[in-house]
Every structure is written in C-alpha cells, then in structure tokens.
Design a protein around this motif. Structure first.
Motif, mmCIF file in Angstrom:
data_model
loop_
_atom_site.group_PDB
_atom_site.id
_atom_site.type_symbol
_atom_site.label_atom_id
_atom_site.label_comp_id
_atom_site.label_asym_id
_atom_site.label_seq_id
_atom_site.Cartn_x
_atom_site.Cartn_y
_atom_site.Cartn_z
ATOM 1 N N ALA A 16 8.759 -14.359 20.038
ATOM 2 C CA ALA A 16 7.879 -13.560 19.187
ATOM 3 C C ALA A 16 6.676 -13.087 19.991
ATOM 4 O O ALA A 16 5.871 -13.893 20.455
ATOM 5 N N VAL A 17 6.576 -11.775 20.169
ATOM 6 C CA VAL A 17 5.461 -11.169 20.896
ATOM 7 C C VAL A 17 4.645 -10.329 19.916
ATOM 8 O O VAL A 17 4.978 -10.233 18.741
ATOM 9 N N SER A 18 3.581 -9.710 20.396
ATOM 10 C CA SER A 18 2.734 -8.909 19.510
ATOM 11 C C SER A 18 1.952 -7.895 20.337
ATOM 12 O O SER A 18 2.013 -7.919 21.579
ATOM 13 N N PRO A 19 1.164 -7.022 19.686
ATOM 14 C CA PRO A 19 0.309 -6.099 20.434
ATOM 15 C C PRO A 19 -0.705 -6.820 21.329
ATOM 16 O O PRO A 19 -1.269 -6.201 22.237
ATOM 17 N N ASN A 20 -0.940 -8.113 21.084
ATOM 18 C CA ASN A 20 -1.844 -8.879 21.939
ATOM 19 C C ASN A 20 -1.239 -9.184 23.313
ATOM 20 O O ASN A 20 -1.975 -9.516 24.246
ATOM 21 N N THR A 21 0.090 -9.104 23.412
ATOM 22 C CA THR A 21 0.761 -9.543 24.646
ATOM 23 C C THR A 21 1.735 -8.497 25.200
ATOM 24 O O THR A 21 2.915 -8.786 25.424
ATOM 25 N N PRO A 22 1.271 -7.275 25.461
ATOM 26 C CA PRO A 22 2.168 -6.232 25.976
ATOM 27 C C PRO A 22 2.720 -6.544 27.363
ATOM 28 O O PRO A 22 3.875 -6.221 27.666
ATOM 29 N N GLU A 23 1.911 -7.177 28.219
ATOM 30 C CA GLU A 23 2.386 -7.501 29.564
ATOM 31 C C GLU A 23 3.443 -8.607 29.516
ATOM 32 O O GLU A 23 4.377 -8.610 30.322
ATOM 33 N N THR A 24 3.291 -9.517 28.566
ATOM 34 C CA THR A 24 4.308 -10.548 28.375
ATOM 35 C C THR A 24 5.628 -9.911 27.960
ATOM 36 O O THR A 24 6.697 -10.295 28.452
ATOM 37 N N THR A 25 5.542 -8.935 27.071
ATOM 38 C CA THR A 25 6.750 -8.235 26.627
ATOM 39 C C THR A 25 7.448 -7.569 27.807
ATOM 40 O O THR A 25 8.677 -7.668 27.953
ATOM 41 N N ASP A 33 -2.531 -13.601 13.266
ATOM 42 C CA ASP A 33 -2.797 -15.031 13.442
ATOM 43 C C ASP A 33 -1.471 -15.770 13.291
ATOM 44 O O ASP A 33 -0.454 -15.185 12.895
ATOM 45 N N TYR A 34 -1.488 -17.059 13.597
ATOM 46 C CA TYR A 34 -0.247 -17.837 13.642
ATOM 47 C C TYR A 34 0.455 -17.864 12.285
ATOM 48 O O TYR A 34 1.672 -17.642 12.199
ATOM 49 N N LEU A 35 -0.298 -18.129 11.226
ATOM 50 C CA LEU A 35 0.325 -18.268 9.909
ATOM 51 C C LEU A 35 0.906 -16.950 9.406
ATOM 52 O O LEU A 35 1.964 -16.932 8.770
ATOM 53 N N THR A 36 0.220 -15.838 9.692
ATOM 54 C CA THR A 36 0.742 -14.522 9.295
ATOM 55 C C THR A 36 2.054 -14.240 10.012
ATOM 56 O O THR A 36 3.031 -13.795 9.401
ATOM 57 N N ASP A 37 2.090 -14.504 11.313
ATOM 58 C CA ASP A 37 3.319 -14.280 12.076
ATOM 59 C C ASP A 37 4.428 -15.225 11.639
ATOM 60 O O ASP A 37 5.599 -14.832 11.551
ATOM 61 N N LEU A 44 10.139 -18.892 20.023
ATOM 62 C CA LEU A 44 9.086 -19.107 21.019
ATOM 63 C C LEU A 44 7.906 -18.195 20.694
ATOM 64 O O LEU A 44 8.021 -16.965 20.765
ATOM 65 N N MET A 45 6.795 -18.793 20.309
ATOM 66 C CA MET A 45 5.634 -18.028 19.861
ATOM 67 C C MET A 45 4.789 -17.602 21.061
ATOM 68 O O MET A 45 4.188 -18.437 21.738
ATOM 69 N N ALA A 46 4.748 -16.290 21.310
ATOM 70 C CA ALA A 46 4.068 -15.770 22.502
ATOM 71 C C ALA A 46 3.247 -14.530 22.169
ATOM 72 O O ALA A 46 3.131 -13.614 22.992
ATOM 73 N N GLY A 47 2.650 -14.501 20.980
ATOM 74 C CA GLY A 47 1.914 -13.307 20.579
ATOM 75 C C GLY A 47 0.444 -13.532 20.300
ATOM 76 O O GLY A 47 -0.260 -12.619 19.863
ATOM 77 N N GLY A 48 -0.048 -14.757 20.560
ATOM 78 C CA GLY A 48 -1.447 -15.048 20.282
ATOM 79 C C GLY A 48 -2.394 -14.472 21.315
ATOM 80 O O GLY A 48 -1.989 -14.065 22.410
ATOM 81 N N ARG A 49 -3.673 -14.467 20.972
ATOM 82 C CA ARG A 49 -4.678 -13.880 21.877
ATOM 83 C C ARG A 49 -5.027 -14.813 23.036
ATOM 84 O O ARG A 49 -5.393 -14.351 24.109
ATOM 85 N N GLY A 50 -4.965 -16.111 22.822
ATOM 86 C CA GLY A 50 -5.239 -17.053 23.897
ATOM 87 C C GLY A 50 -6.643 -16.946 24.459
ATOM 88 O O GLY A 50 -6.855 -17.088 25.664
ATOM 89 N N THR A 51 -7.637 -16.733 23.587
ATOM 90 C CA THR A 51 -9.002 -16.471 24.048
ATOM 91 C C THR A 51 -9.663 -17.691 24.689
ATOM 92 O O THR A 51 -10.540 -17.543 25.541
ATOM 93 N N ARG A 52 -9.245 -18.899 24.307
ATOM 94 C CA ARG A 52 -9.913 -20.099 24.841
ATOM 95 C C ARG A 52 -9.643 -20.318 26.324
ATOM 96 O O ARG A 52 -10.414 -20.979 27.011
#
Length: 202
Positions: free
Chosen positions: A51-60, A79-83, A6-14
C-alpha cells in the motif's frame, strides 16, 4: 487467501531524513526491501500487496523497478486508520473470507519465522483479529523510545484481520522479541538497528 498488506504510504516525519521512510537505507538496503524479502520467504503468505500513497511516490517507482511478485495498491495516505478502512473495504468487496496480515514497512528485522508463527497462532485463536505486542522491557533494554503502551506492552506494527470492515473480535499475542521492537521511526532507532544488524543478517 492470505494476503500480506505492507503499509508503505505514511509520511514518516519523525525520521527527519530527506528520503521517504520505506527507502531509508539500513546497511545500504532500503527498509522496505527487508520486509519484502522476509514476506517472500513465508510458507503461509499467498500474495503480497504493498500500500503506497501520494506521500511515497519515490517508493512507488522503486517498487516498480523491482518487478517483484507483488501488487502495488494506491491509498490516500491521509493517516493509518483511513488507509486501513479503505483497504478493508476493497478486500471485503472481493471476499469476506480472506485473511489480511498488516505489516509496516519500517520493520526490517521481522523474520519469516515470526511472520509464520503469528499466522499459525491466529488460526488457532479462533478470533477474527489478532494484534501483536512487545513488552516495554524490550524497548528499555535496547534504549528505544515508544509512543504508546497498554498494560506494559507496545503495539508492534504486525496485525491480522479478516477481510471485513467492521470492529472485529480480537486476540492479543505478546512477543518478547527485539525484531518486533525495531521499527525505524527515528535516527536513534536506526543507530540501534545498525548495532544489531549482525544478529539477524550476518
């Protein structure tokens, strides 16, 4: 093993809201919780990895509070491809025979039935990879925008790969279902989703 990633680490800026996108609430429930619940009901998925990232600390932190039957996996969030590459490297070191179902955290309506049907199709296809697409007509019917289309179809955010970090022979599955078109990237998407909520959860 069949892992749902489950990909949950993007910035979601849009989406342009003050909260992290996985925590954006649709009818008072975070987007990511819909996906977790539907994955948990799958008869084919053996384990969920989020999968989380530094972009989503509250999600973590939210995921830790759930104490659910899943593993939290840290990525860079570049970015998605790097992750994706990082995740494939990690799982390949464990086994090259596992199956990884990648699903985005912004697909609240994707049903357990569809998840299992995609996995069944994958095993029948005989290919190492499977991408799922939605006809553009579904987006037009719902009044939704999309950022990319190929031969009249739009990538859905649900894909299957073998646990090896190489270019894989891919099959494509076109699924004309609204649930796969409703990835919540903008406020417009969320407004359409609210109107369709009763079709899926009431």
């Amino acid at each position: 093993m069949i892992y749902a990633i489950l990909m949950a680490g993007g910035r979601g800026t849009r989406l342009e809201v003050p909260c992290e996108k996985p925590l954006f609430k649709l009818c008072n429930k975070p987007l990511i919780k819909y996906v977790i619940d539907n994955l948990n009901s799958s008869k084919l998925v053996d384990k969920i990895v989020i999968a989380v990232s530094p972009n989503t600390p509250e999600t973590t932190e939210y995921l830790k509070s759930l104490k659910g039957d899943f593993e939290i996996f840290d990525t860079s969030g570049k970015d998605y491809l790097t992750d994706l590459s990082f995740i494939l490297d990690y799982f390949e070191k464990q086994s090259s025979e596992d199956i990884l179902l990648f699903i985005n955290a912004d697909l609240p309506f994707i049903s357990t039935e569809t998840i299992d049907c995609v996995l069944k199709y994958y095993f029948k296809s005989g290919k190492d990879a499977l991408s799922t697409l939605v006809p553009v007509e579904i987006f037009k019917e719902l009044g939704l925008n999309y950022s990319y289309e190929f031969n009249g179809n739009v990538p859905s955010g649900l894909n299957v790969l073998r646990s090896v970090n190489i270019v894989q022979d891919e099959d494509q599955l076109i699924i004309p279902k609204k649930e796969l078109a409703l990835n919540i990237n903008t406020i417009l998407d969320s407004q359409v989703a609210e109107k369709l909520y009763s079709e899926y959860y009431l």
